[in-house]
Design a protein around this motif. Structure first.
Motif, PDB file in Angstrom:
ATOM      1  N   ALA A  66       0.792  -1.214  -0.089  1.00 42.70           N
ATOM      2  CA  ALA A  66       0.164   0.117  -0.026  1.00 42.70           C
ATOM      3  C   ALA A  66       1.050   1.240  -0.140  1.00 42.70           C
ATOM      4  O   ALA A  66       1.755   1.518   0.580  1.00 42.70           O
ATOM      5  CB  ALA A  66      -0.783   0.140   1.220  1.00 42.70           C
ATOM      6  N   SER A  67       0.428   2.097  -0.665  1.00 41.19           N
ATOM      7  CA  SER A  67       1.006   3.530  -0.751  1.00 41.19           C
ATOM      8  C   SER A  67       1.046   4.346   0.486  1.00 41.19           C
ATOM      9  O   SER A  67      -0.137   4.200   1.177  1.00 41.19           O
ATOM     10  CB  SER A  67       0.640   4.389  -1.749  1.00 41.19           C
ATOM     11  N   LEU A  68       2.055   5.071   0.708  1.00 41.82           N
ATOM     12  CA  LEU A  68       1.908   6.104   1.868  1.00 41.82           C
ATOM     13  C   LEU A  68       1.751   7.480   1.649  1.00 41.82           C
ATOM     14  O   LEU A  68       1.809   8.280   2.446  1.00 41.82           O
ATOM     15  CB  LEU A  68       3.256   5.816   2.611  1.00 41.82           C
ATOM     16  N   GLU A  69       1.376   7.572   0.421  1.00 38.12           N
ATOM     17  CA  GLU A  69       1.342   9.231  -0.257  1.00 38.12           C
ATOM     18  C   GLU A  69       0.135   9.657   0.683  1.00 38.12           C
ATOM     19  O   GLU A  69      -0.890   9.084   0.626  1.00 38.12           O
ATOM     20  CB  GLU A  69       0.967   8.948  -1.620  1.00 38.12           C
ATOM     21  N   GLY A  70       0.294  10.931   1.347  1.00 38.38           N
ATOM     22  CA  GLY A  70      -0.611  11.482   1.831  1.00 38.38           C
ATOM     23  C   GLY A  70      -1.030  10.876   3.306  1.00 38.38           C
ATOM     24  O   GLY A  70      -1.748  11.502   4.088  1.00 38.38           O
ATOM     25  N   ALA A  71      -0.280   9.946   3.680  1.00 31.48           N
ATOM     26  CA  ALA A  71      -0.574   9.318   4.966  1.00 31.48           C
ATOM     27  C   ALA A  71       0.084  10.173   6.250  1.00 31.48           C
ATOM     28  O   ALA A  71       1.110  10.679   6.030  1.00 31.48           O
ATOM     29  CB  ALA A  71       0.085   7.851   4.935  1.00 31.48           C
ATOM     30  N   ARG A  72      -0.808   9.931   7.399  1.00 35.46           N
ATOM     31  CA  ARG A  72      -0.494  10.870   8.502  1.00 35.46           C
ATOM     32  C   ARG A  72      -0.011   9.621   9.551  1.00 35.46           C
ATOM     33  O   ARG A  72       1.078   9.869  10.530  1.00 35.46           O
ATOM     34  CB  ARG A  72      -1.561  11.594   9.006  1.00 35.46           C
ATOM     35  N   GLU A  73      -0.408   8.454   9.465  1.00 36.77           N
ATOM     36  CA  GLU A  73      -0.183   7.387  10.533  1.00 36.77           C
ATOM     37  C   GLU A  73      -0.218   6.101  10.141  1.00 36.77           C
ATOM     38  O   GLU A  73      -1.147   5.696   9.188  1.00 36.77           O
ATOM     39  CB  GLU A  73      -1.440   7.380  11.532  1.00 36.77           C
ATOM     40  N   VAL A  74       0.759   5.183  10.652  1.00 37.63           N
ATOM     41  CA  VAL A  74       0.681   3.876  10.092  1.00 37.63           C
ATOM     42  C   VAL A  74       0.784   3.056  11.501  1.00 37.63           C
ATOM     43  O   VAL A  74       1.565   3.416  12.420  1.00 37.63           O
ATOM     44  CB  VAL A  74       2.150   3.329   9.430  1.00 37.63           C
ATOM     45  N   ALA A  75      -0.051   2.053  11.585  1.00 42.48           N
ATOM     46  CA  ALA A  75       0.124   1.080  12.696  1.00 42.48           C
ATOM     47  C   ALA A  75       0.365  -0.318  12.529  1.00 42.48           C
ATOM     48  O   ALA A  75       0.009  -0.613  11.464  1.00 42.48           O
ATOM     49  CB  ALA A  75      -1.487   1.062  13.463  1.00 42.48           C
ATOM     50  N   PHE A  76       1.051  -1.023  13.249  1.00 45.28           N
ATOM     51  CA  PHE A  76       1.519  -2.012  13.215  1.00 45.28           C
ATOM     52  C   PHE A  76       0.936  -3.092  14.335  1.00 45.28           C
ATOM     53  O   PHE A  76       1.103  -2.569  15.361  1.00 45.28           O
ATOM     54  CB  PHE A  76       3.151  -2.153  13.156  1.00 45.28           C
ATOM     55  N   PHE A  77       0.639  -4.189  13.876  1.00 44.43           N
ATOM     56  CA  PHE A  77       0.196  -5.062  15.054  1.00 44.43           C
ATOM     57  C   PHE A  77      -0.037  -6.460  14.569  1.00 44.43           C
ATOM     58  O   PHE A  77       0.037  -6.797  13.423  1.00 44.43           O
ATOM     59  CB  PHE A  77      -1.315  -4.713  15.656  1.00 44.43           C
ATOM     60  N   PRO A  78       0.032  -7.410  15.578  1.00 45.56           N
ATOM     61  CA  PRO A  78      -0.216  -8.889  15.194  1.00 45.56           C
ATOM     62  C   PRO A  78      -1.652  -9.111  14.592  1.00 45.56           C
ATOM     63  O   PRO A  78      -2.457  -8.280  14.847  1.00 45.56           O
ATOM     64  CB  PRO A  78       0.020  -9.819  16.399  1.00 45.56           C
ATOM     65  N   PRO A  79      -1.857 -10.274  14.014  1.00 45.26           N
ATOM     66  CA  PRO A  79      -3.296 -10.643  13.347  1.00 45.26           C
ATOM     67  C   PRO A  79      -4.361 -10.580  14.592  1.00 45.26           C
ATOM     68  O   PRO A  79      -3.912 -11.055  15.725  1.00 45.26           O
ATOM     69  CB  PRO A  79      -2.978 -12.006  12.738  1.00 45.26           C
ATOM     70  N   MET A  80      -5.509 -10.019  14.155  1.00 49.46           N
ATOM     71  CA  MET A  80      -6.468  -9.936  15.285  1.00 49.46           C
ATOM     72  C   MET A  80      -7.109 -11.305  15.323  1.00 49.46           C
ATOM     73  O   MET A  80      -7.488 -12.053  14.246  1.00 49.46           O
ATOM     74  CB  MET A  80      -7.448  -9.085  14.924  1.00 49.46           C
ATOM     75  N   THR A  81      -7.669 -11.848  16.308  1.00 51.11           N
ATOM     76  CA  THR A  81      -8.568 -12.885  16.539  1.00 51.11           C
ATOM     77  C   THR A  81      -9.926 -12.606  16.886  1.00 51.11           C
ATOM     78  O   THR A  81      -9.975 -11.675  17.703  1.00 51.11           O
ATOM     79  CB  THR A  81      -7.827 -13.968  17.323  1.00 51.11           C
ATOM     80  N   GLY A  82     -10.804 -13.355  16.591  1.00 48.36           N
ATOM     81  CA  GLY A  82     -12.195 -13.159  16.976  1.00 48.36           C
ATOM     82  C   GLY A  82     -12.389 -13.585  18.519  1.00 48.36           C
ATOM     83  O   GLY A  82     -11.711 -14.435  19.058  1.00 48.36           O
ATOM     84  N   GLY A  83     -13.460 -13.396  18.940  1.00 46.82           N
ATOM     85  CA  GLY A  83     -13.679 -14.174  20.408  1.00 46.82           C
ATOM     86  C   GLY A  83     -14.786 -13.343  21.327  1.00 46.82           C
ATOM     87  O   GLY A  83     -15.149 -12.157  21.196  1.00 46.82           O
TER      88      GLY A  83
END
Length: 83
Positions: A66-83
């Motif tokens: 994905a492009s970062l053009e115009g972005a203000r924030e990037v978040a990184f995290f492990p995969p989410m699980t339901g529950g």
């Protein structure tokens, strides 16, 4: 460009901070990851398994190309699980 970077769960533990502001010329999320990984051992460990990481640009889940053009924030995290 200046980006606000947010780290969650074990990513935060490995890089040693929950949030930081950085200057980058990265054009994509993958380029940003490569730049961050080169910082030090903690970042390299946090980003060592790209398949175990999800990214969001301005609070929208994105692929690593994905492009970062115009972005203000990037978040990184492990995969989410339901529950």
């Amino acid at each position: 460009m200046t980006l606000q970077i947010r780290y969650f769960a074990w990513m935060r533990e490995r890089v040693g901070t929950a949030t930081e502001s950085i200057e980058t010329e990265a054009a994509t999320v993958a380029e940003l990851i490569a730049e961050l990984s080169a910082r030090d051992e903690g970042y390299a460990l946090a980003f060592s398994d790209i398949a175990a990481i999800r990214a969001a640009v301005d609070q929208t889940l994105v692929d690593m190309d994905a492009s970062l053009e115009g972005a203000r924030e990037v978040a990184f995290f492990p995969p989410m699980t339901g529950g």
